[in-house]
Design an enzyme around this catalytic site. Sequence first.
Site, mmCIF file in Angstrom:
data_model
loop_
_atom_site.group_PDB
_atom_site.id
_atom_site.type_symbol
_atom_site.label_atom_id
_atom_site.label_comp_id
_atom_site.label_asym_id
_atom_site.label_seq_id
_atom_site.Cartn_x
_atom_site.Cartn_y
_atom_site.Cartn_z
ATOM 1 N N ASP A 104 0.833 -1.210 0.000
ATOM 2 C CA ASP A 104 0.000 0.000 0.000
ATOM 3 C C ASP A 104 0.866 1.258 0.000
ATOM 4 O O ASP A 104 1.989 1.246 0.499
ATOM 5 C CB ASP A 104 -0.899 -0.032 1.249
ATOM 6 C CG ASP A 104 -2.039 0.963 1.148
ATOM 7 O OD1 ASP A 104 -2.316 1.469 0.050
ATOM 8 O OD2 ASP A 104 -2.651 1.239 2.194
ATOM 9 N N GLY A 105 0.309 2.340 -0.553
ATOM 10 C CA GLY A 105 0.944 3.658 -0.426
ATOM 11 C C GLY A 105 1.641 4.165 -1.673
ATOM 12 O O GLY A 105 2.277 5.219 -1.641
ATOM 13 N N ARG A 144 0.218 9.260 -10.108
ATOM 14 C CA ARG A 144 0.118 8.060 -9.250
ATOM 15 C C ARG A 144 0.854 6.866 -9.860
ATOM 16 O O ARG A 144 1.443 6.053 -9.140
ATOM 17 C CB ARG A 144 -1.358 7.703 -9.028
ATOM 18 C CG ARG A 144 -2.092 8.699 -8.149
ATOM 19 C CD ARG A 144 -3.571 8.330 -8.071
ATOM 20 N NE ARG A 144 -3.766 6.999 -7.541
ATOM 21 C CZ ARG A 144 -3.786 6.685 -6.244
ATOM 22 N NH1 ARG A 144 -3.611 7.614 -5.345
ATOM 23 N NH2 ARG A 144 -3.972 5.448 -5.845
ATOM 24 N N HIS A 160 3.357 3.485 -8.593
ATOM 25 C CA HIS A 160 3.240 2.047 -8.892
ATOM 26 C C HIS A 160 4.524 1.536 -9.553
ATOM 27 O O HIS A 160 4.979 0.438 -9.290
ATOM 28 C CB HIS A 160 2.041 1.791 -9.799
ATOM 29 C CG HIS A 160 0.722 2.131 -9.165
ATOM 30 N ND1 HIS A 160 0.363 1.695 -7.906
ATOM 31 C CD2 HIS A 160 -0.333 2.875 -9.603
ATOM 32 C CE1 HIS A 160 -0.851 2.143 -7.612
ATOM 33 N NE2 HIS A 160 -1.293 2.866 -8.618
ATOM 34 N N LEU A 209 11.496 -20.535 -4.073
ATOM 35 C CA LEU A 209 10.406 -19.681 -3.581
ATOM 36 C C LEU A 209 9.172 -19.762 -4.482
ATOM 37 O O LEU A 209 9.295 -19.696 -5.711
ATOM 38 C CB LEU A 209 10.931 -18.230 -3.560
ATOM 39 C CG LEU A 209 9.914 -17.136 -3.251
ATOM 40 C CD1 LEU A 209 9.553 -17.151 -1.770
ATOM 41 C CD2 LEU A 209 10.461 -15.758 -3.628
ATOM 42 N N LEU A 232 -7.247 -5.296 6.575
ATOM 43 C CA LEU A 232 -6.911 -6.457 5.745
ATOM 44 C C LEU A 232 -7.376 -6.280 4.296
ATOM 45 O O LEU A 232 -6.832 -6.927 3.390
ATOM 46 C CB LEU A 232 -7.540 -7.708 6.384
ATOM 47 C CG LEU A 232 -7.005 -9.080 6.031
ATOM 48 C CD1 LEU A 232 -5.497 -9.144 6.068
ATOM 49 C CD2 LEU A 232 -7.596 -10.125 6.971
HETATM 50 C C1 FPP Z 1 -1.742 0.154 -3.477
HETATM 51 O O1 FPP Z 1 -1.281 1.490 -3.438
HETATM 52 C C2 FPP Z 1 -1.105 -0.561 -4.556
HETATM 53 C C3 FPP Z 1 -1.750 -1.098 -5.621
HETATM 54 C C4 FPP Z 1 -3.214 -1.000 -5.804
HETATM 55 C C5 FPP Z 1 -1.020 -1.780 -6.690
HETATM 56 C C6 FPP Z 1 0.234 -2.488 -6.306
HETATM 57 C C7 FPP Z 1 1.059 -2.636 -7.530
HETATM 58 C C8 FPP Z 1 2.398 -2.572 -7.582
HETATM 59 C C9 FPP Z 1 3.258 -2.505 -6.407
HETATM 60 C C10 FPP Z 1 3.145 -2.526 -8.892
HETATM 61 C C11 FPP Z 1 2.913 -3.620 -9.838
HETATM 62 C C12 FPP Z 1 2.970 -5.002 -9.251
HETATM 63 C C13 FPP Z 1 3.839 -5.953 -9.623
HETATM 64 C C14 FPP Z 1 3.715 -7.322 -9.066
HETATM 65 C C15 FPP Z 1 4.924 -5.715 -10.578
HETATM 66 P P1 FPP Z 1 -2.352 2.646 -3.595
HETATM 67 O O2 FPP Z 1 -2.385 3.061 -5.014
HETATM 68 O O3 FPP Z 1 -3.668 2.217 -3.031
HETATM 69 O O4 FPP Z 1 -1.708 3.770 -2.705
HETATM 70 P P2 FPP Z 1 -2.485 4.915 -1.923
HETATM 71 O O5 FPP Z 1 -3.266 4.254 -0.827
HETATM 72 O O6 FPP Z 1 -1.379 5.755 -1.414
HETATM 73 O O7 FPP Z 1 -3.352 5.627 -2.927
#
Ligand code: FPP
Length: 254
Positions: A25-26, A38, A42, A136, A200
Site C-alpha cells: 500500500d501507499g 500516481r 506504482h 520460492l 486487511l
Molecule cells: C496500493 O497502493 C497498490 C496497488 C493497488 C497496486 C500495487 C502494484 C504494484 C506494487 C506494482 C505492480 C505489481 C507488480 C507485481 C509488478 P495505492 O495506489 O492504493 O496507494 P495509496 O493508498 O497511497 O493511494
Amino acid sequence: MNAIEELESQVKAREVPKHVGIIMDGNGRWAESRGLPRLEGHREGSTSVREVTRSARRIGLKALTLYAFSSQNWSRPPDEVAGLMELLREYLLKEREEIMDNGIKLNAIGELDKLPKYVKEPLDALRTESAKNQGLVLTLALSYGGREELVSGVRALAAKVASGALSLDDITEETVAGALWTHDLPPVDLVIRSSGEQRLSNFLLWQTAYSEFLFSPIAWPDFRAREFAEALLHFQTRERRFGLTGAQLRRAGT
Ligand code: FPP
C-alpha cells in the site's frame, strides 16, 4: 557482508516464516507527495517487488504472496487500471529470466480470466514455464478478493455435494482450504502492510486466521530489502500461541 546481508543472515539464524503475505500500500500517496502522477508510485513499487522478492529468496522463504491488484481495484480510474496492467505485463516479461535463473515458481490467485489478454498470456506462459521450479513460490494476487475466493470455493463444494461426489460430513477445514485458490500454499505466518493503514482489505481472509500482522508506516515504493528483513526480525520476536497459553507452549518446547 553489507548491511542488508547482515540483517538477512540474522533472520536466517532463527526460525524463518514459511509464508509471508504483503499488502503493498501507499504507491499513490508516495507519488502525490512528490507531485508525480500516481502511476510513478506504482512503477517505483515494482522495483520494491523485485527487491523484496530477491530478499525473500536469499532468506529462504517457501512462499511470498503479493497483493498486486484487488477485485475492487477495477473501479479505479480507467487510466490508472490500464497503467497498472501495463506495469504487470512489463514485470512479467522483464522478470522471466530472473525467475527462471533463481528457481522461483510463479503462481497467481484471483479472478484471472478478468485480466486483459496482454497480461494473462505472459502470466500463463511464465506460470507454465516455472511450474517445476523448487525454490520460492511467488504468488501474485491479481483481481483477487478473499470474499470472492470463499464464494468460489463454497460454490465448488456445493456443486460436489449436489452431484453426490461429496457428503455434508466431508466438509471440513481441510476440504474448505482445499477448495480455495491457495490450496497448495502453507498458511500465512505473517502479513505485512505498508504505508500506515491497519486493515486487511479483503486479502487472504481464511488463510490469515493465525497470522501475525505487521503494519509499517513506510510507503511501498520505499519498502525495500532492508525494511523486509527488519519486518521478519520483528516477527521472530513474537510468541505465536494458536489459542494455547504461553505456559502450555513452553511445556511443549515450541
Ligand atoms: C496500493 O497502493 C497498490 C496497488 C493497488 C497496486 C500495487 C502494484 C504494484 C506494487 C506494482 C505492480 C505489481 C507488480 C507485481 C509488478 P495505492 O495506489 O492504493 O496507494 P495509496 O493508498 O497511497 O493511494
